[in-house]
Motif scaffolding. Structure first.
Motif, PDB file in Angstrom:
ATOM      1  N   TRP A  91      51.150  -1.478  17.214  1.00 23.74           N
ATOM      2  CA  TRP A  91      51.903  -1.369  18.456  1.00 23.74           C
ATOM      3  C   TRP A  91      53.359  -1.016  18.148  1.00 23.74           C
ATOM      4  CZ3 TRP A  91      55.892  -4.906  18.593  1.00 23.74           C
ATOM      5  CH2 TRP A  91      55.750  -6.041  17.790  1.00 23.74           C
ATOM      6  N   GLU A  92      54.040  -0.499  19.147  1.00 28.97           N
ATOM      7  CA  GLU A  92      55.437  -0.116  19.014  1.00 28.97           C
ATOM      8  C   GLU A  92      56.251  -0.739  20.140  1.00 28.97           C
ATOM      9  OE1 GLU A  92      55.740   4.097  18.940  1.00 28.97           O
ATOM     10  OE2 GLU A  92      54.823   4.312  16.960  1.00 28.97           O
ATOM     11  N   GLY A  93      57.512  -0.970  19.867  1.00 30.81           N
ATOM     12  CA  GLY A  93      58.387  -1.539  20.879  1.00 30.81           C
ATOM     13  C   GLY A  93      59.842  -1.326  20.527  1.00 30.81           C
ATOM     14  N   LYS A 123      53.236  -7.359  31.431  1.00 31.19           N
ATOM     15  CA  LYS A 123      53.620  -6.595  32.600  1.00 31.19           C
ATOM     16  C   LYS A 123      52.519  -6.635  33.648  1.00 31.19           C
ATOM     17  CE  LYS A 123      56.674  -3.405  30.111  1.00 31.19           C
ATOM     18  NZ  LYS A 123      56.962  -1.986  29.767  1.00 31.19           N
ATOM     19  N   GLN A 125      48.434  -5.882  33.380  1.00 32.30           N
ATOM     20  CA  GLN A 125      47.840  -6.215  32.084  1.00 32.30           C
ATOM     21  C   GLN A 125      47.034  -7.513  32.232  1.00 32.30           C
ATOM     22  OE1 GLN A 125      48.020  -4.137  29.509  1.00 32.30           O
ATOM     23  NE2 GLN A 125      49.283  -2.754  30.742  1.00 32.30           N
ATOM     24  N   ARG A 176      60.591  -5.342  24.007  1.00 29.84           N
ATOM     25  CA  ARG A 176      59.836  -4.688  25.074  1.00 29.84           C
ATOM     26  C   ARG A 176      58.813  -3.742  24.463  1.00 29.84           C
ATOM     27  NH1 ARG A 176      64.752  -2.382  28.582  1.00 29.84           N
ATOM     28  NH2 ARG A 176      65.510  -2.087  26.443  1.00 29.84           N
ATOM     29  N   THR A 177      57.584  -3.843  24.926  1.00 33.01           N
ATOM     30  CA  THR A 177      56.520  -2.933  24.531  1.00 33.01           C
ATOM     31  C   THR A 177      55.922  -2.322  25.793  1.00 33.01           C
ATOM     32  OG1 THR A 177      54.711  -4.567  24.620  1.00 33.01           O
ATOM     33  CG2 THR A 177      56.013  -4.477  22.585  1.00 33.01           C
ATOM     34  N   LYS A 178      54.882  -1.514  25.634  1.00 32.95           N
ATOM     35  CA  LYS A 178      54.246  -0.883  26.793  1.00 32.95           C
ATOM     36  C   LYS A 178      53.530  -1.903  27.673  1.00 32.95           C
ATOM     37  CE  LYS A 178      53.465   3.618  24.607  1.00 32.95           C
ATOM     38  NZ  LYS A 178      52.451   4.625  24.187  1.00 32.95           N
ATOM     39  N   THR A 179      53.180  -3.060  27.101  1.00 34.46           N
ATOM     40  CA  THR A 179      52.358  -4.008  27.845  1.00 34.46           C
ATOM     41  C   THR A 179      53.057  -5.316  28.193  1.00 34.46           C
ATOM     42  OG1 THR A 179      51.467  -4.887  25.769  1.00 34.46           O
ATOM     43  CG2 THR A 179      50.236  -3.099  26.834  1.00 34.46           C
ATOM     44  N   SER A 180      54.165  -5.636  27.517  1.00 32.33           N
ATOM     45  CA  SER A 180      54.798  -6.929  27.766  1.00 32.33           C
ATOM     46  C   SER A 180      56.254  -6.920  27.335  1.00 32.33           C
ATOM     47  CB  SER A 180      54.046  -8.041  27.018  1.00 32.33           C
ATOM     48  OG  SER A 180      54.166  -7.853  25.609  1.00 32.33           O
TER      49      SER A 180
END
Length: 214
Positions: free
Chosen positions: A114-116, A164, A167, A132-136
């Motif tokens: 994952w990336e953030g 978020k 999800q 912050r990531t794409k999901t939370s």
């Protein structure tokens, strides 16, 4: 709403000692300014110029006021100045960091890359670590900085994570992270451990985002 919180500093100059130094400096600055003002009034009166010094002016340059001003300046700005920062021994982690993470595979969780982006808001006595990531997204709740004489600086912090909207497979949880920053403060390697809602752990690799202003 201010989300910054105090952090412990191990390996730098004691904040208690800094408070004592500020008190001594404030007393000296205040006494000097008062002496100059009173001398100016006395000199003006010798030349026949009507001059007086209202008590409010003396109160404005009192040691308490000077101490408050110096404390604010140190907390917000001066701690970053090189010659002061070299003395205080506090790493400036403020700014943005790219984060590449890897969740370690377990029987209940698959391996996941994952990336953030991590944003650090920092002053002399407070800090906030936001991921912050794409999901939370998560925010730190407590933190400590420890000077590692061999490798750099270690940041330990606990956090609370909220998924978020949308999800549905993710749950809010709490966790703990440890990041070792290199001596140049350009990157770091870390580990994280989640619990109380999501039982995962993994590694992180950080790289400082250099703005165009630098």
């Amino acid at each position: 709403m201010m989300l910054e919180h105090e952090y412990t500093l191990l390996g730098g100059v004691s904040r208690l000692n800094i408070g004592r130094y500020l008190a001594l400096i404030s007393a000296g600055v205040s006494a000097t300014v008062v002496f100059i003002l009173l001398s100016s009034v006395d000199l003006a009166q010798r030349f026949g110029i009507a001059a007086s010094l209202p008590p409010s002016v003396l109160s404005f340059v009192g040691a308490g006021t000077v101490f408050s001003a110096l404390s604010w300046l140190l907390n917000r700005h001066a701690w970053r100045w090189k010659f002061i920062n070299d003395f205080l021994q506090i790493p400036d982690l403020s700014g943005s960091w790219t984060c590449r993470g890897l969740t370690i595979e377990t029987k209940s969780n698959p391996q996941l890359e994952w990336e953030g982006e991590i944003t650090v808001v920092q002053s002399w006595d407070k800090i906030r670590v936001r991921l912050r990531t794409k999901t939370s997204a998560s925010n730190s709740r407590s933190a400590a900085l420890i000077k590692d004489g061999a490798d750099g600086w270690r940041l330990f912090y606990s956090y609370h994570n909220e998924p978020k909207i949308g999800q549905t497979e993710l749950h809010a949880h709490r966790g703990f992270s440890e990041i070792l920053f290199n001596a140049a403060l350009t990157g770091g390697d870390g580990e994280y451990f989640n619990g109380h809602g999501r039982y995962t752990f993994g590694t992180m690799k950080l790289e400082r985002v250099v703005s165009d202003d630098n």
